[in-house]
Design a protein around this motif. Structure first.
Motif, PDB file in Angstrom:
ATOM      1  N   ILE A  45       0.874  -1.187   0.000  1.00 52.17           N
ATOM      2  CA  ILE A  45       0.000   0.000   0.000  1.00 52.17           C
ATOM      3  C   ILE A  45       0.905   1.229   0.000  1.00 52.17           C
ATOM      4  CG2 ILE A  45      -1.933   1.184   1.118  1.00 52.17           C
ATOM      5  CD1 ILE A  45      -2.564  -1.349   2.622  1.00 52.17           C
ATOM      6  N   THR A  46       0.736   2.019  -1.026  1.00 51.92           N
ATOM      7  CA  THR A  46       1.617   3.199  -1.116  1.00 51.92           C
ATOM      8  C   THR A  46       0.790   4.462  -1.381  1.00 51.92           C
ATOM      9  OG1 THR A  46       1.917   2.680  -3.428  1.00 51.92           O
ATOM     10  CG2 THR A  46       3.688   1.976  -1.914  1.00 51.92           C
ATOM     11  N   GLY A  47       1.459   5.577  -1.372  1.00 57.04           N
ATOM     12  CA  GLY A  47       0.861   6.865  -1.745  1.00 57.04           C
ATOM     13  C   GLY A  47      -0.315   7.254  -0.868  1.00 57.04           C
ATOM     14  N   TRP A  48      -1.303   7.845  -1.490  1.00 50.44           N
ATOM     15  CA  TRP A  48      -2.459   8.378  -0.742  1.00 50.44           C
ATOM     16  C   TRP A  48      -3.248   7.272  -0.047  1.00 50.44           C
ATOM     17  CZ3 TRP A  48      -7.455   6.888  -1.700  1.00 50.44           C
ATOM     18  CH2 TRP A  48      -7.699   6.254  -2.922  1.00 50.44           C
ATOM     19  N   GLU A  49      -3.204   6.077  -0.656  1.00 45.54           N
ATOM     20  CA  GLU A  49      -3.952   4.956  -0.055  1.00 45.54           C
ATOM     21  C   GLU A  49      -3.379   4.594   1.320  1.00 45.54           C
ATOM     22  OE1 GLU A  49      -3.336   2.514  -3.451  1.00 45.54           O
ATOM     23  OE2 GLU A  49      -5.487   2.370  -3.842  1.00 45.54           O
ATOM     24  N   ARG A  50      -2.038   4.652   1.402  1.00 48.08           N
ATOM     25  CA  ARG A  50      -1.372   4.354   2.681  1.00 48.08           C
ATOM     26  C   ARG A  50      -1.777   5.389   3.742  1.00 48.08           C
ATOM     27  NH1 ARG A  50       2.658   0.845   3.583  1.00 48.08           N
ATOM     28  NH2 ARG A  50       3.799   1.086   5.552  1.00 48.08           N
ATOM     29  N   TYR A  51      -1.810   6.652   3.311  1.00 49.91           N
ATOM     30  CA  TYR A  51      -2.220   7.733   4.231  1.00 49.91           C
ATOM     31  C   TYR A  51      -3.677   7.533   4.680  1.00 49.91           C
ATOM     32  CZ  TYR A  51       1.989  10.517   3.589  1.00 49.91           C
ATOM     33  OH  TYR A  51       3.278  10.950   3.604  1.00 49.91           O
ATOM     34  N   ALA A  52      -4.541   7.326   3.647  1.00 49.80           N
ATOM     35  CA  ALA A  52      -5.977   7.183   3.947  1.00 49.80           C
ATOM     36  C   ALA A  52      -6.218   6.005   4.877  1.00 49.80           C
ATOM     37  CB  ALA A  52      -6.769   7.019   2.651  1.00 49.80           C
ATOM     38  N   ALA A  53      -5.595   4.851   4.561  1.00 51.59           N
ATOM     39  CA  ALA A  53      -5.811   3.640   5.363  1.00 51.59           C
ATOM     40  C   ALA A  53      -5.365   3.861   6.801  1.00 51.59           C
ATOM     41  CB  ALA A  53      -5.061   2.467   4.749  1.00 51.59           C
ATOM     42  N   SER A  54      -4.180   4.484   6.971  1.00 56.34           N
ATOM     43  CA  SER A  54      -3.680   4.664   8.344  1.00 56.34           C
ATOM     44  C   SER A  54      -4.541   5.648   9.118  1.00 56.34           C
ATOM     45  CB  SER A  54      -2.220   5.097   8.343  1.00 56.34           C
ATOM     46  OG  SER A  54      -2.078   6.263   7.567  1.00 56.34           O
ATOM     47  N   TRP A  55      -5.012   6.726   8.467  1.00 56.99           N
ATOM     48  CA  TRP A  55      -5.893   7.688   9.152  1.00 56.99           C
ATOM     49  C   TRP A  55      -7.225   7.037   9.527  1.00 56.99           C
ATOM     50  CZ3 TRP A  55      -4.686  11.634  11.780  1.00 56.99           C
ATOM     51  CH2 TRP A  55      -3.636  12.490  11.420  1.00 56.99           C
ATOM     52  N   LEU A  56      -7.797   6.304   8.570  1.00 52.75           N
ATOM     53  CA  LEU A  56      -9.104   5.670   8.833  1.00 52.75           C
ATOM     54  C   LEU A  56      -9.004   4.645   9.953  1.00 52.75           C
ATOM     55  CD1 LEU A  56     -10.496   5.275   5.210  1.00 52.75           C
ATOM     56  CD2 LEU A  56     -11.297   6.833   6.983  1.00 52.75           C
ATOM     57  N   LEU A  57      -7.921   3.829   9.926  1.00 47.94           N
ATOM     58  CA  LEU A  57      -7.732   2.831  10.978  1.00 47.94           C
ATOM     59  C   LEU A  57      -7.545   3.500  12.336  1.00 47.94           C
ATOM     60  CD1 LEU A  57      -5.456   0.182   9.234  1.00 47.94           C
ATOM     61  CD2 LEU A  57      -7.726  -0.208  10.224  1.00 47.94           C
ATOM     62  N   ALA A  58      -6.770   4.596  12.325  1.00 41.79           N
ATOM     63  CA  ALA A  58      -6.533   5.326  13.577  1.00 41.79           C
ATOM     64  C   ALA A  58      -7.844   5.893  14.115  1.00 41.79           C
ATOM     65  CB  ALA A  58      -5.529   6.442  13.346  1.00 41.79           C
ATOM     66  N   LEU A  59      -8.628   6.497  13.230  1.00 40.62           N
ATOM     67  CA  LEU A  59      -9.948   7.043  13.613  1.00 40.62           C
ATOM     68  C   LEU A  59     -10.837   5.943  14.168  1.00 40.62           C
ATOM     69  CD1 LEU A  59     -10.956   9.557  10.811  1.00 40.62           C
ATOM     70  CD2 LEU A  59     -11.012   9.999  13.255  1.00 40.62           C
ATOM     71  N   GLY A  60     -10.864   4.818  13.420  1.00 38.17           N
ATOM     72  CA  GLY A  60     -11.693   3.675  13.835  1.00 38.17           C
ATOM     73  C   GLY A  60     -11.300   3.205  15.214  1.00 38.17           C
ATOM     74  N   TRP A  61      -9.999   3.071  15.430  1.00 39.71           N
ATOM     75  CA  TRP A  61      -9.516   2.567  16.710  1.00 39.71           C
ATOM     76  C   TRP A  61      -9.853   3.527  17.858  1.00 39.71           C
ATOM     77  CZ3 TRP A  61      -8.475  -0.926  19.962  1.00 39.71           C
ATOM     78  CH2 TRP A  61      -7.708  -0.657  21.099  1.00 39.71           C
ATOM     79  N   GLU A  62      -9.589   4.797  17.667  1.00 42.35           N
ATOM     80  CA  GLU A  62      -9.820   5.765  18.736  1.00 42.35           C
ATOM     81  C   GLU A  62     -11.310   5.897  19.077  1.00 42.35           C
ATOM     82  OE1 GLU A  62      -7.711   6.851  20.765  1.00 42.35           O
ATOM     83  OE2 GLU A  62      -6.005   6.120  19.623  1.00 42.35           O
ATOM     84  N   PHE A  63     -12.130   5.852  18.028  1.00 33.64           N
ATOM     85  CA  PHE A  63     -13.582   5.937  18.288  1.00 33.64           C
ATOM     86  C   PHE A  63     -14.109   4.671  18.951  1.00 33.64           C
ATOM     87  CE2 PHE A  63     -13.537   9.743  15.668  1.00 33.64           C
ATOM     88  CZ  PHE A  63     -14.363  10.540  16.432  1.00 33.64           C
ATOM     89  N   THR A  64     -13.513   3.538  18.581  1.00 33.95           N
ATOM     90  CA  THR A  64     -13.913   2.287  19.250  1.00 33.95           C
ATOM     91  C   THR A  64     -13.636   2.408  20.737  1.00 33.95           C
ATOM     92  OG1 THR A  64     -13.302   1.103  17.268  1.00 33.95           O
ATOM     93  CG2 THR A  64     -13.584  -0.215  19.242  1.00 33.95           C
ATOM     94  N   LEU A  65     -12.453   2.939  21.038  1.00 34.53           N
ATOM     95  CA  LEU A  65     -12.044   3.131  22.427  1.00 34.53           C
ATOM     96  C   LEU A  65     -13.038   4.031  23.156  1.00 34.53           C
ATOM     97  CD1 LEU A  65      -9.466   2.178  23.894  1.00 34.53           C
ATOM     98  CD2 LEU A  65      -8.600   4.502  23.618  1.00 34.53           C
ATOM     99  N   LEU A  66     -13.385   5.140  22.508  1.00 31.62           N
ATOM    100  CA  LEU A  66     -14.295   6.119  23.115  1.00 31.62           C
ATOM    101  C   LEU A  66     -15.691   5.519  23.312  1.00 31.62           C
ATOM    102  CD1 LEU A  66     -14.739   9.135  23.934  1.00 31.62           C
ATOM    103  CD2 LEU A  66     -15.469   9.525  21.608  1.00 31.62           C
ATOM    104  N   ILE A  67     -16.181   4.879  22.244  1.00 32.87           N
ATOM    105  CA  ILE A  67     -17.561   4.372  22.287  1.00 32.87           C
ATOM    106  C   ILE A  67     -17.703   3.207  23.265  1.00 32.87           C
ATOM    107  CG2 ILE A  67     -19.385   3.278  20.888  1.00 32.87           C
ATOM    108  CD1 ILE A  67     -18.169   5.097  18.552  1.00 32.87           C
ATOM    109  N   THR A  68     -16.708   2.302  23.291  1.00 33.75           N
ATOM    110  CA  THR A  68     -16.817   1.178  24.250  1.00 33.75           C
ATOM    111  C   THR A  68     -16.793   1.696  25.678  1.00 33.75           C
ATOM    112  OG1 THR A  68     -14.458   0.832  23.961  1.00 33.75           O
ATOM    113  CG2 THR A  68     -15.913  -0.753  22.895  1.00 33.75           C
ATOM    114  N   THR A  69     -15.958   2.688  25.945  1.00 32.15           N
ATOM    115  CA  THR A  69     -15.895   3.206  27.323  1.00 32.15           C
ATOM    116  C   THR A  69     -17.194   3.897  27.702  1.00 32.15           C
ATOM    117  OG1 THR A  69     -13.583   3.638  26.820  1.00 32.15           O
ATOM    118  CG2 THR A  69     -14.382   4.415  28.940  1.00 32.15           C
ATOM    119  N   CYS A  70     -17.823   4.575  26.729  1.00 34.94           N
ATOM    120  CA  CYS A  70     -19.067   5.289  27.016  1.00 34.94           C
ATOM    121  C   CYS A  70     -20.271   4.364  27.103  1.00 34.94           C
ATOM    122  CB  CYS A  70     -19.334   6.341  25.955  1.00 34.94           C
ATOM    123  SG  CYS A  70     -18.179   7.690  26.098  1.00 34.94           S
TER     124      CYS A  70
END
Ligand SMILES: [Zn+2]
Length: 233
Positions: A45-70
């Motif tokens: 995975i290179t270029g913009w796809e690598r950026y998009a994938a890492s941002w989306l995964l990071a967002l997904g992970w952080e929101f999972t953390l927030l939502i499960t705790t809430c």
């Protein structure tokens, strides 16, 4: 001046303060996790796809953390703790806390920072949930209070109407009592008109009484004709 400090106090204890710090830690952790995901993603995975994938995964992970705790009331209590530990491990990876060839003090610093960041995130998520629940409860209470208040007003009106009806009924009863007394007097008068003044016998009609009076056993003038004045009409 006191008011100023009071306002600071209100601002610190407000929901907005908790949300503000929560957003700060979330954004910070988002940067952390994004970089980590960016590093560990396959090299294909290179270029913009690598950026998009890492941002989306990071967002997904952080929101999972927030939502499960809430939403701990629906989940096992251990899940948010496990999520917080996982988040801490991500941070530790990011700050290279597992590179054990570093000097001891450097390693300690990294572990300390990593645990601190993960703890801050966990504490604020918990705090956010606790405050949010209290806010909801308070709203429920306020709703219940206004509901009860309107019920009290309705009952009060009902009570007023009942009181009026009762007063009217009282007046009716008083009138009826007077009426009954009047009737009693009327009945007594009518009875007197049909009663023989000598033997106190009561007759069906004035005619019967008059014909009896002249022959009444107790009439001292028995047999004599009644004078016009004595006769009951
Ligand atoms: Zn008589």
């Amino acid at each position: 001046m006191t008011k100023f400090f009071e306002q600071i106090g209100f601002a610190i204890t407000s929901m907005a303060a908790v949300i503000f710090v929560l957003i700060l830690t979330l954004l910070g952790l988002l940067m952390f996790t994004h970089t980590l995901f960016f590093e560990v993603l396959p090299s294909t995975i290179t270029g913009w796809e690598r950026y998009a994938a890492s941002w989306l995964l990071a967002l997904g992970w952080e929101f999972t953390l927030l939502i499960t705790t809430c939403n701990t009331q629906f989940l096992n209590r251990k899940i948010p703790a496990i999520a917080a530990i996982a988040s801490g491990i991500i941070v530790l990876f990011f700050i290279e806390a597992f590179e054990f060839n570093q000097p001891g003090i450097e390693l300690f610093k990294r572990w300390f920072i990593g645990i601190l960041v993960a703890t801050i995130n966990f504490i604020y998520t918990e705090l956010f949930y606790a405050k949010w629940s209290r806010l909801q409860k308070q709203r429920d209470f306020e709703e219940r209070i206004s509901e009860l208040e309107s019920q009290v007003v309705a009952k009060d009106n009902e009570l007023g109407a009942t009181y009026l009806r009762l007063e009217k009924a009282n007046a009716d009863v008083e009138r009826l009592v007077d009426y009954v007394a009047e009737l009693e007097v009327f009945k007594k008068n009518e009875m007197d008109k049909l009663t023989c003044s000598f033997c106190k016998q009561i007759f069906k009609s004035v005619y019967h009484l008059n014909s009896h009076r002249t022959n009444c056993e107790m009439n001292p003038k028995k047999g004599e004709r009644d004078s016009v004045f004595e006769a009951v009409v």
